[in-house]
Motif scaffolding. Structure first.
Motif, PDB file in Angstrom:
ATOM      1  N   GLN A 144     -35.972  65.440  10.599  1.00 46.60           N
ATOM      2  CA  GLN A 144     -34.863  64.763   9.928  1.00 46.60           C
ATOM      3  C   GLN A 144     -35.203  63.273   9.877  1.00 46.60           C
ATOM      4  N   ASN A 145     -34.627  62.565   8.935  1.00 43.43           N
ATOM      5  CA  ASN A 145     -34.812  61.111   8.919  1.00 43.43           C
ATOM      6  C   ASN A 145     -34.118  60.531  10.151  1.00 43.43           C
ATOM      7  N   ILE A 146     -34.883  59.818  10.994  1.00 48.92           N
ATOM      8  CA  ILE A 146     -34.264  59.191  12.165  1.00 48.92           C
ATOM      9  C   ILE A 146     -34.254  57.664  12.043  1.00 48.92           C
ATOM     10  N   SER A 147     -34.980  57.126  11.050  1.00 48.99           N
ATOM     11  CA  SER A 147     -35.080  55.655  10.990  1.00 48.99           C
ATOM     12  C   SER A 147     -33.754  55.014  10.608  1.00 48.99           C
ATOM     13  N   ASN A 148     -32.977  55.662   9.726  1.00 49.56           N
ATOM     14  CA  ASN A 148     -31.682  55.069   9.375  1.00 49.56           C
ATOM     15  C   ASN A 148     -30.799  54.957  10.621  1.00 49.56           C
ATOM     16  N   TYR A 149     -30.845  56.003  11.442  1.00 44.35           N
ATOM     17  CA  TYR A 149     -30.061  56.005  12.682  1.00 44.35           C
ATOM     18  C   TYR A 149     -30.522  54.874  13.605  1.00 44.35           C
ATOM     19  N   TYR A 150     -31.860  54.807  13.858  1.00 47.69           N
ATOM     20  CA  TYR A 150     -32.358  53.834  14.835  1.00 47.69           C
ATOM     21  C   TYR A 150     -32.238  52.389  14.340  1.00 47.69           C
TER      22      TYR A 150
END
Ligand code: SF4
Length: 378
Positions: free
Chosen positions: A215-221
């Protein structure tokens, strides 16, 4: 001067053992890496006393002969508190005696789901100075979406009760959380830092290999980072993942195995005494983390002669061509070793399955450091 691999291997001493004191759990978390491999259920549900005694005797021999200046024993599971209070107390007493006999400090930690805490457990944690880690993923709706029991009931309420008991009894604890990229990082930090009033925590990347689509995690981090620096960092509230990235970008290295260029020579002892590599390598389909050794028949030093042990040190330090030319090759280190595994190529010589997200997140942090803080980075 050419350095041989044997010279490299000799630089690394085993100073941490993960002890699978319980090989069962009272929860069935959706992302649990340990029980993905069903062979866990063929092992003793808790470590038998005779295995525990042989292990500690051999650990004593190892501590003396290796000359290590400190050692860490991480009691793990499954759920380690399923070992029971009486057995755990007896084990902690034996570890204390071992530390006195060897004159080497032995730090003991327990990573627990926090659902079984009672006043008596609190006393024991305090008496034996246990470093306690509690797994909680955020507010109730986030936490209960993945950390449920076998009947499908969420575990949040029990953990909050446990945290209250710890606080009422002055037991210090840390929090480990696994990121849910679909959730709101701002709400997570409000929960951890304002409702729970925590000083520090870590929010881990979910463990997967190249066999799964990330899953895309960069937006979260990125959002997590922005909220942290704008609202909480100045209050002294800490997020270990970011602190280690910042430290690595500044060239000061990382202190955790999940990020940064380093080896991971944490060794796991299963409940039957089997000696294995890092427990999270269990997620790597087709890779065998067992060293073919057991404390009942081998010494701890035998690890150093194991080809599988040497191979994992070599793999951790051998980056693929993309990582070698990446600006973050030292601070990222190619990502956490299990996240590099690809069962099609049958090796770890790949960028992390989260490479694009790591690149984006680290670039975001680096830009902040360079522009807002005017720090010169490497
Ligand atoms: S960001 Fe990607 S390319 Fe760079 S070191 Fe990490 S995994 Fe390798």
């Amino acid at each position: 001067m050419n350095v041989t691999w044997d010279q490299v291997y000799s630089q690394f001493q085993v100073k941490t053992l993960i002890l699978k004191v319980a090989n069962r759990c009272n929860l069935a978390c959706t992302y649990c890496y340990w029980f993905q491999d069903k062979t866990a259920f063929s092992k003793p549900s808790v470590m038998p006393v005779d295995v525990e005694d042989v292990l500690l005797a051999k650990l004593g021999d190892y501590i003396i002969s290796s000359g290590v200046d400190c050692f860490t024993l991480a009691l793990h599971g499954g759920e380690p508190m399923l070992l029971g209070l009486k057995r755990t107390k007896a084990l902690l007493e034996k570890i204390r005696t071992l530390s006195i006999d060897t004159s080497v400090p032995i730090r003991t930690s327990i990573q627990t789901n926090g659902t079984l805490i009672t006043r008596d457990w609190c006393e024991t944690f305090k008496t034996y100075n246990v470093s306690l880690g509690i797994s909680i993923d955020g507010p109730k709706e986030v936490h209960d979406s993945s950390r449920r029991d076998f009947k499908g009931c969420g575990s949040f309420d029990k953990i909050i009760k446990g945290l209250k008991l710890l606080r009422d009894n002055d037991v210090p604890f840390g929090i480990l959380s696994v990121c849910d990229p679909a959730s709101d990082p701002e709400i997570a930090l409000k929960f951890f830092f304002e409702e729970l009033n925590l000083i520090g925590l870590d929010i881990l990347i979910p463990d997967i290999t190249h066999d799964e689509k990330p899953q895309n995690i960069s937006n979260y981090y990125k959002r997590l980072f922005d909220v942290w620096v704008s609202k909480y960092a100045n209050e002294g509230r800490r997020i270990r993942f970011f602190e280690n990235i910042i430290s690595s970008i500044l060239g000061k290295g990382s202190r955790v195995e999940t990020i940064g260029y380093s080896v991971n020579n944490i060794v796991t002892i299963d409940s039957d005494g089997e000696i294995m590599l890092l427990d999270t390598l269990k997620i790597c389909k087709g890779f065998e983390p067992s060293l073919g050794l057991n404390v009942l028949t081998n010494s701890i030093e035998d690890i150093y002669d194991s080809d599988a042990y040497k191979e994992i040190l070599r793999e951790a330090l051998t980056l693929n061509s993309k990582c070698i030319s990446c600006q973050f090759n030292i601070s990222c280190g190619g990502g956490y070793l299990p996240h590099r595994w690809n069962s099609k190529t049958n090796n770890f010589r790949n960028p992390s399955v989260y490479c694009e997200d790591l690149l984006t997140t680290m670039s975001h942090i680096k830009s902040f450091m360079e522009s807002d803080l005017e720090i010169e980075t490497i």
